[in-house]
Design an enzyme around this catalytic site. Structure first.
Site, PDB file in Angstrom:
ATOM      1  N   ASP A  96       0.867  -1.184   0.000  1.00 53.51           N
ATOM      2  CA  ASP A  96       0.000   0.000   0.000  1.00 53.51           C
ATOM      3  C   ASP A  96       0.901   1.230   0.000  1.00 53.51           C
ATOM      4  O   ASP A  96       2.048   1.164   0.443  1.00 53.51           O
ATOM      5  CB  ASP A  96      -0.900   0.019   1.250  1.00 53.51           C
ATOM      6  CG  ASP A  96      -2.190   0.805   1.038  1.00 53.51           C
ATOM      7  OD1 ASP A  96      -3.260   0.179   0.956  1.00 53.51           O
ATOM      8  OD2 ASP A  96      -2.126   2.056   0.937  1.00 53.51           O
ATOM      9  N   THR A 152     -16.960   1.056   2.668  1.00 55.59           N
ATOM     10  CA  THR A 152     -15.546   1.282   3.022  1.00 55.59           C
ATOM     11  C   THR A 152     -15.350   2.798   3.143  1.00 55.59           C
ATOM     12  O   THR A 152     -16.301   3.561   3.026  1.00 55.59           O
ATOM     13  CB  THR A 152     -14.581   0.745   1.936  1.00 55.59           C
ATOM     14  OG1 THR A 152     -14.720   1.567   0.767  1.00 55.59           O
ATOM     15  CG2 THR A 152     -14.838  -0.711   1.596  1.00 55.59           C
ATOM     16  N   TYR A 169     -13.320   7.128 -13.258  1.00 57.49           N
ATOM     17  CA  TYR A 169     -13.348   5.852 -12.523  1.00 57.49           C
ATOM     18  C   TYR A 169     -13.878   4.736 -13.416  1.00 57.49           C
ATOM     19  O   TYR A 169     -13.293   3.638 -13.481  1.00 57.49           O
ATOM     20  CB  TYR A 169     -14.207   6.005 -11.273  1.00 57.49           C
ATOM     21  CG  TYR A 169     -14.246   4.776 -10.396  1.00 57.49           C
ATOM     22  CD1 TYR A 169     -13.140   4.406  -9.633  1.00 57.49           C
ATOM     23  CD2 TYR A 169     -15.383   3.975 -10.322  1.00 57.49           C
ATOM     24  CE1 TYR A 169     -13.174   3.282  -8.818  1.00 57.49           C
ATOM     25  CE2 TYR A 169     -15.427   2.852  -9.508  1.00 57.49           C
ATOM     26  CZ  TYR A 169     -14.318   2.515  -8.758  1.00 57.49           C
ATOM     27  OH  TYR A 169     -14.347   1.391  -7.955  1.00 57.49           O
ATOM     28  N   ASP A 215       3.743   3.219  -4.147  1.00 57.05           N
ATOM     29  CA  ASP A 215       2.642   3.663  -5.006  1.00 57.05           C
ATOM     30  C   ASP A 215       2.502   2.661  -6.155  1.00 57.05           C
ATOM     31  O   ASP A 215       3.441   2.472  -6.933  1.00 57.05           O
ATOM     32  CB  ASP A 215       2.997   5.065  -5.531  1.00 57.05           C
ATOM     33  CG  ASP A 215       1.964   5.629  -6.488  1.00 57.05           C
ATOM     34  OD1 ASP A 215       1.116   4.878  -7.000  1.00 57.05           O
ATOM     35  OD2 ASP A 215       2.033   6.850  -6.749  1.00 57.05           O
ATOM     36  N   LYS A 227     -11.979   1.344 -14.612  1.00 59.05           N
ATOM     37  CA  LYS A 227     -12.456   0.009 -14.250  1.00 59.05           C
ATOM     38  C   LYS A 227     -12.861  -0.785 -15.496  1.00 59.05           C
ATOM     39  O   LYS A 227     -12.787  -2.024 -15.498  1.00 59.05           O
ATOM     40  CB  LYS A 227     -13.617   0.108 -13.260  1.00 59.05           C
ATOM     41  CG  LYS A 227     -13.176   0.603 -11.887  1.00 59.05           C
ATOM     42  CD  LYS A 227     -12.188  -0.365 -11.215  1.00 59.05           C
ATOM     43  CE  LYS A 227     -11.810   0.046  -9.814  1.00 59.05           C
ATOM     44  NZ  LYS A 227     -10.916  -0.894  -9.138  1.00 59.05           N
ATOM     45  N   ASN A 229      -5.927  -4.900  -6.020  1.00 56.57           N
ATOM     46  CA  ASN A 229      -7.038  -4.275  -5.301  1.00 56.57           C
ATOM     47  C   ASN A 229      -6.891  -2.759  -5.141  1.00 56.57           C
ATOM     48  O   ASN A 229      -7.897  -2.063  -5.058  1.00 56.57           O
ATOM     49  CB  ASN A 229      -7.156  -4.925  -3.912  1.00 56.57           C
ATOM     50  CG  ASN A 229      -8.043  -4.125  -2.990  1.00 56.57           C
ATOM     51  OD1 ASN A 229      -9.262  -4.180  -3.082  1.00 56.57           O
ATOM     52  ND2 ASN A 229      -7.435  -3.337  -2.095  1.00 56.57           N
TER      53      ASN A 229
END
Ligand code: NAD
Length: 254
Positions: free
Chosen positions: A47, A193, A158, A66, A162, A93
């Site tokens: 992460d 989340t 986004y 990164d 995706k 992820n």
């Protein structure tokens, strides 16, 4: 819900498998770490948030970097190879979102979302496939989204990123299936989340407000997605590749 050997589904044949999970400091990534570890996998968790280092207390090997940088992908794979000698599973992820209409989306914002979601997934998949070809096979699980296939307002960057993740998944499946490498994606609906933290005020409440548009009448919880990830990462899904698996409370069935 905590995932433990007692309450998780069967081990799924994940014992001793070596997995890399990106974006593992919190949210879905952190729960994927738990879901795979509960089944006996060993995990390298990465992460850009240094708090991923907390997982070292649980015996997880961690890397801070990164995902959009080539050096991060190369170093993460090298770390897994150095510690465990092979890589069986990659869970791509790490991700970020942007909730803005097209006309308010700057070129820099577009690039930032694409860099993490699309470029980061590509770089890690490429380096993982390189290791998996040498090792005789492996599994990639990419985290896509309902936005990979259906349009939601204010998600141009986004959704494009995706969509790229979904197509990347299929191409890897086609190119490397003959070498024993499978690639599938999970396409979650809205999941509770902190992904909207700093993007909208009261981010958890905003996410929860999407519940009603899912036929199940609620948003998802991270363990409900992590269970699908564990299944796709395991030999239990051995005839699945190139699939974009919906885990969306029925959102895309509408
Ligand atoms: N929450 C949802 O509703 C939802 C729905 C569909 C798909 N997803 C996807 O699930 C994945 C996980 O998201 P989440 O909801 O757990 O969000 P989250 O914000 O809680 O977690 C994302 C993690 O990725 C890390 N990350 C972000 N940019 C990074 C970078 N450049 N390099 C390394 N790490 C980076 C963050 O530090 C964080 O730990 C993402 O790919 C997201 O797009 C989420």
């Amino acid at each position: 819900m905590q995932i433990t050997p007692e309450n998780s589904l069967a081990a799924l044949g994940l014992e001793g498998r070596v997995a890399i999970i990106t974006g593992a400091a919190r949210g879905l990534g952190r729960t994927c770490v738990a879901a795979l570890r509960a089944r006996g996998a060993v995990v390298v968790a990465s992460d850009c948030n240094p708090s991923v280092g907390e997982l070292e207390n649980d015996g997880v090997v961690t890397f801070i970097g990164d995902v959009s940088l080539e050096e991060t992908a190369i170093a993460t794979l090298a770390l897994a190879m150095q510690r465990f000698g092979r890589v069986d599973i990659l869970v791509n992820n790490a991700g970020r979102t942007l909730n803005k209409p097209l006309l308010e989306t700057s070129a820099d914002e577009w690039d930032a979302v694409m860099a993490v979601n699309a470029r980061g997934s590509f770089l890690h998949a490429r380096e993982a496939v390189r290791a998996m070809v040498s090792g005789g096979g492996g599994v990639i699980v990419n985290i896509a989204s309902i936005a990979s296939t259906v349009a939601l307002k204010e998600t141009s960057a986004y959704a494009a990123s995706k969509g790229a993740v979904a197509q990347l998944t299929k191409v890897i499946a086609v190119e490397y299936g003959g070498l024993g490498i499978r690639a599938n994606a999970v396409a979650p609906g809205v999941v509770e989340t902190d992904i909207l933290e700093g993007i909208v005020p009261d981010s958890r409440a905003t996410l929860a407000s999407y519940g009603a548009v899912h036929p199940l009448g609620r948003v998802g919880q991270v363990h409900e997605i992590a269970e699908v990830v564990a299944f796709l990462a395991s030999p239990a899904s051995s005839f699945m590749t190139g699939a974009i698996v919906a885990a969306d409370g029925g959102y895309t069935a509408l």
